[in-house]
Write a protein that holds these residues in place. Sequence first.
Motif, PDB file in Angstrom:
ATOM      1  N   VAL A   1       2.391   0.621  -4.555  1.00  0.00           N
ATOM      2  CA  VAL A   1       1.776   1.881  -4.973  1.00  0.00           C
ATOM      3  C   VAL A   1       2.578   3.012  -4.334  1.00  0.00           C
ATOM      4  CG1 VAL A   1      -0.320   3.285  -4.952  1.00  0.00           C
ATOM      5  CG2 VAL A   1      -0.491   0.789  -5.080  1.00  0.00           C
ATOM      6  N   SER A   2       2.945   3.998  -5.145  1.00  0.00           N
ATOM      7  CA  SER A   2       3.794   5.074  -4.625  1.00  0.00           C
ATOM      8  C   SER A   2       3.055   5.985  -3.643  1.00  0.00           C
ATOM      9  CB  SER A   2       4.329   5.931  -5.773  1.00  0.00           C
ATOM     10  OG  SER A   2       5.157   6.939  -5.225  1.00  0.00           O
ATOM     11  N   PRO A   3       3.657   6.223  -2.470  1.00  0.00           N
ATOM     12  CA  PRO A   3       3.097   7.211  -1.545  1.00  0.00           C
ATOM     13  C   PRO A   3       3.590   8.620  -1.881  1.00  0.00           C
ATOM     14  CG  PRO A   3       4.954   6.145  -0.507  1.00  0.00           C
ATOM     15  CD  PRO A   3       4.828   5.536  -1.887  1.00  0.00           C
ATOM     16  N   LEU A   4       4.565   8.712  -2.794  1.00  0.00           N
ATOM     17  CA  LEU A   4       5.065  10.028  -3.224  1.00  0.00           C
ATOM     18  C   LEU A   4       4.467  10.349  -4.590  1.00  0.00           C
ATOM     19  CD1 LEU A   4       8.864   9.956  -2.238  1.00  0.00           C
ATOM     20  CD2 LEU A   4       6.963  11.048  -1.020  1.00  0.00           C
ATOM     21  N   ILE A   5       3.931  11.544  -4.692  1.00  0.00           N
ATOM     22  CA  ILE A   5       3.335  12.007  -5.943  1.00  0.00           C
ATOM     23  C   ILE A   5       4.021  13.316  -6.307  1.00  0.00           C
ATOM     24  CG2 ILE A   5       1.214  12.792  -7.071  1.00  0.00           C
ATOM     25  CD1 ILE A   5      -0.382  11.053  -5.108  1.00  0.00           C
ATOM     26  N   ALA A   6       4.612  13.362  -7.506  1.00  0.00           N
ATOM     27  CA  ALA A   6       5.319  14.565  -7.961  1.00  0.00           C
ATOM     28  C   ALA A   6       6.341  15.030  -6.914  1.00  0.00           C
ATOM     29  CB  ALA A   6       4.324  15.678  -8.302  1.00  0.00           C
TER      30      ALA A   6
ATOM     31  N   CYS B   1       0.837  -1.213   0.000  1.00  0.00           N
ATOM     32  CA  CYS B   1       0.000   0.000   0.000  1.00  0.00           C
ATOM     33  C   CYS B   1       0.871   1.262   0.000  1.00  0.00           C
ATOM     34  CB  CYS B   1      -0.895  -0.010   1.238  1.00  0.00           C
ATOM     35  SG  CYS B   1      -2.188  -1.249   1.149  1.00  0.00           S
ATOM     36  N   PRO B   2       0.279   2.425  -0.362  1.00  0.00           N
ATOM     37  CA  PRO B   2       1.073   3.667  -0.396  1.00  0.00           C
ATOM     38  C   PRO B   2       1.317   4.218   1.007  1.00  0.00           C
ATOM     39  CG  PRO B   2      -1.177   4.136  -0.988  1.00  0.00           C
ATOM     40  CD  PRO B   2      -1.103   2.652  -0.828  1.00  0.00           C
ATOM     41  N   SER B   3       1.954   3.408   1.824  1.00  0.00           N
ATOM     42  CA  SER B   3       2.332   3.801   3.178  1.00  0.00           C
ATOM     43  C   SER B   3       3.761   4.316   3.152  1.00  0.00           C
ATOM     44  CB  SER B   3       2.230   2.596   4.107  1.00  0.00           C
ATOM     45  OG  SER B   3       0.876   2.256   4.334  1.00  0.00           O
ATOM     46  N   ASN B   4       4.187   4.902   4.247  1.00  0.00           N
ATOM     47  CA  ASN B   4       5.564   5.391   4.362  1.00  0.00           C
ATOM     48  C   ASN B   4       6.516   4.185   4.251  1.00  0.00           C
ATOM     49  OD1 ASN B   4       8.079   6.172   5.523  1.00  0.00           O
ATOM     50  ND2 ASN B   4       7.065   7.877   6.559  1.00  0.00           N
ATOM     51  N   PRO B   5       7.353   4.130   3.204  1.00  0.00           N
ATOM     52  CA  PRO B   5       8.207   2.943   3.024  1.00  0.00           C
ATOM     53  C   PRO B   5       9.142   2.707   4.209  1.00  0.00           C
ATOM     54  CG  PRO B   5       8.172   4.254   1.012  1.00  0.00           C
ATOM     55  CD  PRO B   5       7.499   5.074   2.078  1.00  0.00           C
TER      56      PRO B   5
ATOM     57  N   ALA C   1      -4.614   7.247 -11.334  1.00  0.00           N
ATOM     58  CA  ALA C   1      -4.874   8.366 -10.413  1.00  0.00           C
ATOM     59  C   ALA C   1      -4.764   7.786  -9.008  1.00  0.00           C
ATOM     60  CB  ALA C   1      -6.272   8.928 -10.665  1.00  0.00           C
ATOM     61  N   THR C   2      -3.710   8.154  -8.287  1.00  0.00           N
ATOM     62  CA  THR C   2      -3.479   7.500  -6.986  1.00  0.00           C
ATOM     63  C   THR C   2      -3.849   8.378  -5.793  1.00  0.00           C
ATOM     64  OG1 THR C   2      -1.195   8.216  -6.611  1.00  0.00           O
ATOM     65  CG2 THR C   2      -1.505   6.265  -8.015  1.00  0.00           C
ATOM     66  N   LEU C   3      -4.277   9.618  -6.062  1.00  0.00           N
ATOM     67  CA  LEU C   3      -4.672  10.490  -4.951  1.00  0.00           C
ATOM     68  C   LEU C   3      -6.105  10.121  -4.551  1.00  0.00           C
ATOM     69  CD1 LEU C   3      -3.487  12.741  -3.274  1.00  0.00           C
ATOM     70  CD2 LEU C   3      -4.380  14.385  -4.921  1.00  0.00           C
ATOM     71  N   MET C   4      -6.286   9.643  -3.324  1.00  0.00           N
ATOM     72  CA  MET C   4      -7.598   9.112  -2.912  1.00  0.00           C
ATOM     73  C   MET C   4      -8.303  10.080  -1.980  1.00  0.00           C
ATOM     74  SD  MET C   4      -6.304   5.205  -2.250  1.00  0.00           S
ATOM     75  CE  MET C   4      -4.678   5.694  -1.671  1.00  0.00           C
ATOM     76  N   HIS C   5      -9.268  10.829  -2.539  1.00  0.00           N
ATOM     77  CA  HIS C   5     -10.064  11.750  -1.715  1.00  0.00           C
ATOM     78  C   HIS C   5     -11.337  11.075  -1.218  1.00  0.00           C
ATOM     79  CE1 HIS C   5      -7.553  15.156  -2.526  1.00  0.00           C
ATOM     80  NE2 HIS C   5      -7.696  15.027  -3.832  1.00  0.00           N
TER      81      HIS C   5
HETATM   82  P1  GDP Z   1       0.891   6.517   8.901  1.00  0.00           P
HETATM   83  O1  GDP Z   1       1.456   5.238   9.467  1.00  0.00           O
HETATM   84  O2  GDP Z   1      -0.398   6.924   9.550  1.00  0.00           O
HETATM   85  O3  GDP Z   1       1.883   7.624   8.739  1.00  0.00           O
HETATM   86  O4  GDP Z   1       0.419   6.169   7.441  1.00  0.00           O
HETATM   87  P2  GDP Z   1       1.079   5.383   6.250  1.00  0.00           P
HETATM   88  O5  GDP Z   1       2.505   5.084   6.458  1.00  0.00           O
HETATM   89  O6  GDP Z   1       0.167   4.254   5.892  1.00  0.00           O
HETATM   90  O7  GDP Z   1       0.901   6.451   5.104  1.00  0.00           O
HETATM   91  C1  GDP Z   1       1.677   7.610   4.964  1.00  0.00           C
HETATM   92  C2  GDP Z   1       1.890   7.839   3.495  1.00  0.00           C
HETATM   93  O8  GDP Z   1       0.622   7.781   2.824  1.00  0.00           O
HETATM   94  C3  GDP Z   1       2.478   9.179   3.134  1.00  0.00           C
HETATM   95  O9  GDP Z   1       3.715   8.960   2.504  1.00  0.00           O
HETATM   96  C4  GDP Z   1       1.481   9.780   2.143  1.00  0.00           C
HETATM   97  O10 GDP Z   1       2.130  10.413   1.049  1.00  0.00           O
HETATM   98  C5  GDP Z   1       0.724   8.577   1.675  1.00  0.00           C
HETATM   99  N1  GDP Z   1      -0.628   8.876   1.253  1.00  0.00           N
HETATM  100  C6  GDP Z   1      -1.615   9.399   2.011  1.00  0.00           C
HETATM  101  N2  GDP Z   1      -2.733   9.560   1.260  1.00  0.00           N
HETATM  102  C7  GDP Z   1      -2.429   9.127   0.006  1.00  0.00           C
HETATM  103  C8  GDP Z   1      -3.156   9.060  -1.222  1.00  0.00           C
HETATM  104  O11 GDP Z   1      -4.341   9.422  -1.314  1.00  0.00           O
HETATM  105  N3  GDP Z   1      -2.494   8.558  -2.315  1.00  0.00           N
HETATM  106  C9  GDP Z   1      -1.176   8.153  -2.258  1.00  0.00           C
HETATM  107  N4  GDP Z   1      -0.629   7.681  -3.371  1.00  0.00           N
HETATM  108  N5  GDP Z   1      -0.457   8.223  -1.115  1.00  0.00           N
HETATM  109  C10 GDP Z   1      -1.084   8.697   0.001  1.00  0.00           C
END
Ligand code: GDP
Length: 310
Positions: free
Chosen positions: A221-226, A190-194, A285-289
């Motif tokens: 899935v990339s958590p970094l966008i642009a 998932c797009p979590s903090n790697p 489109a990975t930005l999830m609103h």
């Molecule tokens: P934490 O443990 O609560 O900090 O959460 P995570 O590690 O699961 O997620 C943090 C990451 O989620 C950050 O790097 C954000 O950029 C990313 N993130 C949050 N919302 C979105 C989204 O809608 N799309 C994408 N691609 N990344 C997201």
Amino acid sequence: MRTIVALCGGVGGAKLALGLDRLPVDLRIIVNTGDDFLHYGLPICPDFDTLAYTLAGLANVEQGWGRAAETLAVQAELAGLGETTWFTLGDKDIALHLLRARLLAEGARLAPALDDIRRRLGIRCAIWPMSDHASPTLVDTEEGVLAFQEYFVGRRCTPVVRRVRYGAGVGCPEALAAMTSDRLDGVVICPSNPVLSIAPILAVPELHHALAGRRAPALAVSPLIAGRAVKGPTAKIFAELGLEVSALSVARYYEGLIDGFMLDEADASLAPAVQALGITPFVAATLMHTDEDRVALAECCVDALRALRS
Ligand code: GDP
């Protein structure tokens, strides 16, 4: 039904997990427990709790953590008794921590205790901790080594990170069984903090070994966008660790452990560079609103895994 394992942290991961949970797939989530800690003697699992509240429709979405419609009577009483609490404890949240404390005090391993809680919350998919044992993440900063919550909540991620140390406990048997199942059709990171949310899971030797030797494809899935994080310290930490702050850098971070990488549309131009790493790029489109965004991205991930399998 397709069996999918998702590796997940808190807020960012939970958004995609919700999308995957709405699809007709057999979803098993492995959640980071490197952030877990004891507060007033209560066992707190921040990433599990965020994930569970999100999947159960109980999360405070605006705030990004905790319960919606939360009250703070206990915290106010503690303040009246002269306690300064740096970690907010909502009343409803405390009820969950009390239940978990009872289950663990009665001798349950963490995995069955969390499984009991997720069933009580009406959550459909399986959620397993990476380990049943305490595996605390420590953040080595320019101001010394900090326990995770001290860094993340207490110091609001301001100290400069030099290194992150992972607990690397023994793998949770149910999480390992999910990763090594013959029925597994794919893994989604998932797009979590790697560095703070996914690396602690991958530091569990059995889980790392299972992913490295995978028979089903894995997609991140990339958590970094642009070149920016949607929320939280991912970009700041990448920069402090000397990593390029880009989606490509995230793909590199997972090299050897993934077959596919989902870039945001804003980063479509990075696709050839991802391909050059031997990782198949996908763009969505990975930005999830909204929940619709979450389900749409989850569908893109399932399609990408199908493409990687064929
Ligand atoms: P934490 O443990 O609560 O900090 O959460 P995570 O590690 O699961 O997620 C943090 C990451 O989620 C950050 O790097 C954000 O950029 C990313 N993130 C949050 N919302 C979105 C989204 O809608 N799309 C994408 N691609 N990344 C997201």
